[in-house]
Design an enzyme around this catalytic site. Structure first.
Site, mmCIF file in Angstrom:
data_model
loop_
_atom_site.group_PDB
_atom_site.id
_atom_site.type_symbol
_atom_site.label_atom_id
_atom_site.label_comp_id
_atom_site.label_asym_id
_atom_site.label_seq_id
_atom_site.Cartn_x
_atom_site.Cartn_y
_atom_site.Cartn_z
ATOM 1 N N GLY A 101 0.855 -1.186 0.000
ATOM 2 C CA GLY A 101 0.000 0.000 0.000
ATOM 3 C C GLY A 101 0.884 1.226 0.000
ATOM 4 O O GLY A 101 2.097 1.125 0.184
ATOM 5 N N ASP B 160 4.269 -4.640 -7.642
ATOM 6 C CA ASP B 160 3.635 -3.391 -7.196
ATOM 7 C C ASP B 160 4.204 -2.186 -7.930
ATOM 8 O O ASP B 160 3.658 -1.086 -7.842
ATOM 9 C CB ASP B 160 3.805 -3.207 -5.672
ATOM 10 N N ASN B 161 5.274 -2.396 -8.670
ATOM 11 C CA ASN B 161 5.862 -1.296 -9.432
ATOM 12 C C ASN B 161 5.603 -1.462 -10.925
ATOM 13 O O ASN B 161 6.333 -0.913 -11.744
ATOM 14 C CB ASN B 161 7.364 -1.202 -9.154
#
Ligand code: AMP
Ligand code: MG
Length: 487
Positions: free
Chosen positions: A91, A253-254
């Site tokens: 997150g 997440d990237n």
């Protein structure tokens, strides 16, 4: 007071309509004494924002988050991700999205602060960022944009007047990032495992509406989304390979679903050509090395495909089979596009069976001789400024003769080959030693080198009087150059 009407913010926030478990509503933590370091005037204009009547103090307040424009609904997004192969719940641990700004031609952009304080996703970290890494993201993301590579952009950097504590105390800063969205592969991974089983479908529908409207009414939008995201990611990694860009932390997440380069941490441009190049100090096994980037893109796409399995078909096995077949097209699509890209770098029109061999011979020679990646193509375009003896090497001359023969098969004037090469081979990239140099100056309050560098990076394909010093290869002492995560 800041008059928002005059600036032109136009927020229309839709991500806040997603289930509450996908985000947290919270404000940026105010900072002690904000001071504007840099603002991107070109980008402001593109966004339809006019800061000409906003003084420096007000800009400092706005871009530190001390004053929020009206219409913002500040949130931190929840997501998960495979970090170096290991699944983790993440997150926005130090980022806050202000909202979605709509431009005059109806484009929607997330406006996000990075370094704006703790969030429920900060884990044990401080939610803050240091000036060096934030300016680094500003420089490299803007360079990528001007290299014509899809990317998030940087609107401003403000010093907070507070220290952040890493190995040593550093100057604190906040970056304002602009992205077509922050929906990541990791956002889908988070939705997939959420308790509320509707989250995945809601995120999926939202993503189609936001980025892939062309497949909204297709027969099987989940299949089409996977195909389209795969194509976008192939194009993106091909672009990285073209300019020698190494992302450094290609965690799921990237990886943005929109196909933009996102999250500039330990990324860097390769100077000397070596396919195994790794800059990141934490990438011990070279998972994200230059030549591994396409393979990792495929790996990340497979994680994305897993998230789409429940949406492809009600028969799980059938879904997995379809998704697997799509993922397995990666290699062929990548290889085809890679050769096309390399042909352009070498000014080759049409196709010839020996092209791949010719391309690989050059790369092997560059690897063996430790040739500079960017400058070798400049030498071929006769745009070189350094007088490097290695280009007198017998094997290079032999290769060049073969290449010249192949150019003749273009059946076009040489100038057209050169024009093609000039359109894809930059003369200037943000070289590591130059990035460090301007960051060091900025850290000691001298912004002139940064401003000059940014101007040069705006025209990477043009030969200008002011480009010379930026074209020189790194000094040999830079061979062991390392980057550190942007925390
Ligand atoms: P990154 O490596 O930048 O993609 O970050 C990975 C995760 O760590 C993300 O969830 C970030 O929000 C979080 N993170 C990185 N640095 C910090 C920090 N200084 N404070 C809080 N969270 C952070
Ligand atoms: Mg990240």
């Amino acid at each position: 007071m800041v008059n928002d009407n005059k600036i032109g913010w136009k927020f229309d926030n839709t991500y806040t309509g997603l289930p509450e478990s996908m985000l947290t509503r919270l404000s940026p933590t105010p900072v002690k004494s904000p001071e504007l370091v840099i603002i991107n005037k070109d980008l402001s204009k593109e966004l339809g924002l006019d800061f000409s009547k906003t003084n420096k103090e007000q800009l400092s307040s706005i871009f530190s988050g001390n004053i929020l424009p009206s219409g913002t609904e500040t949130i931190a997004q929840a997501y998960a991700g495979h970090q170096f192969g290991h699944f983790t719940i993440l997150g926005d641990g130090r980022a806050i999205i202000l909202g979605e700004h709509i431009t005059k031609n109806k484009k929607r952009y997330d406006i996000q602060f990075k370094g704006s304080g703790k969030t429920p996703y900060s884990r044990n970290a401080d939610g803050r960022a240091a000036l060096g890494p934030m300016l680094r993201e500003y420089i490299i993301s803007e360079a990528m944009y001007h290299l014509k590579i899809p990317t998030t952009r940087s609107l401003a950097v403000v010093k907070t007047g507070e220290k952040v504590f890493r190995e040593t105390p550093l100057i604190g800063a906040v970056l304002t990032r602009v992205a077509s969205s922050h929906i990541r592969v990791g956002t889908f991974q988070y939705a997939l495992i959420s308790e509320d089983k509707n989250n995945l479908k809601i995120l999926f529908d939202y993503t189609l509406k936001r980025h892939y409207q062309n497949i909204l009414s297709s027969k099987n939008p989940a299949i089409d989304l996977l195909i389209q995201v795969l194509e976008k990611q192939v194009d993106l990694v091909i672009n990285w390979m073209r300019v020698g860009f190494i992302h450094g932390v290609m965690n799921t997440d990237n990886m943005s679903i929109s196909g933009e380069t996102i999250d500039y941490g330990p990324c860097a441009f390769m100077d000397i050509y070596n396919p195994e190049t790794v800059f990141s100090s934490i990438d011990h096994n070279g998972r994200y090395a230059y030549f591994n980037q396409p393979g990792i893109t495929k790996w990340n796409l497979a994680r994305f495909a897993e998230c789409l399995v429940p949406l492809i078909d009600s028969d799980k096995n059938k879904s997995i089979q379809i998704a697997t077949e799509i993922i397995n097209t990666f290699g062929e699509i990548y290889n085809k596009k890679w050769i096309e890209m390399m042909r352009k770098k070498l000014g080759l029109f049409n196709k010839n069976d020996d092209d791949e061999k010719l391309i690989n011979e050059l790369l092997s020679w560059m690897d063996e001789k430790k040739a500079d990646f960017t400058n070798t193509f400049c030498v071929l375009m006769e745009q070189n400024i350094e007088n490097n003896k290695i280009y007198n090497d017998e094997n290079f001359i032999k290769w060049k003769n073969k290449w010249k023969k192949r150019i003749k098969l273009n059946n076009k004037p040489l100038t057209e080959a050169i024009d093609l090469m000039r359109s894809v081979n930059p003369l200037v990239v943000p070289r590591n030693h130059k990035v460090e140099e301007v960051l060091n100056s900025a850290n000691s309050n001298n912004l002139k080198p940064l401003e000059k560098f940014i101007e040069v990076l705006k025209k990477p394909y043009e030969n200008k009087n002011n480009t010379k010093e930026y074209q020189l290869p790194a000094p040999p002492s830079n061979e062991k150059y390392q980057t550190f995560c942007g925390t």
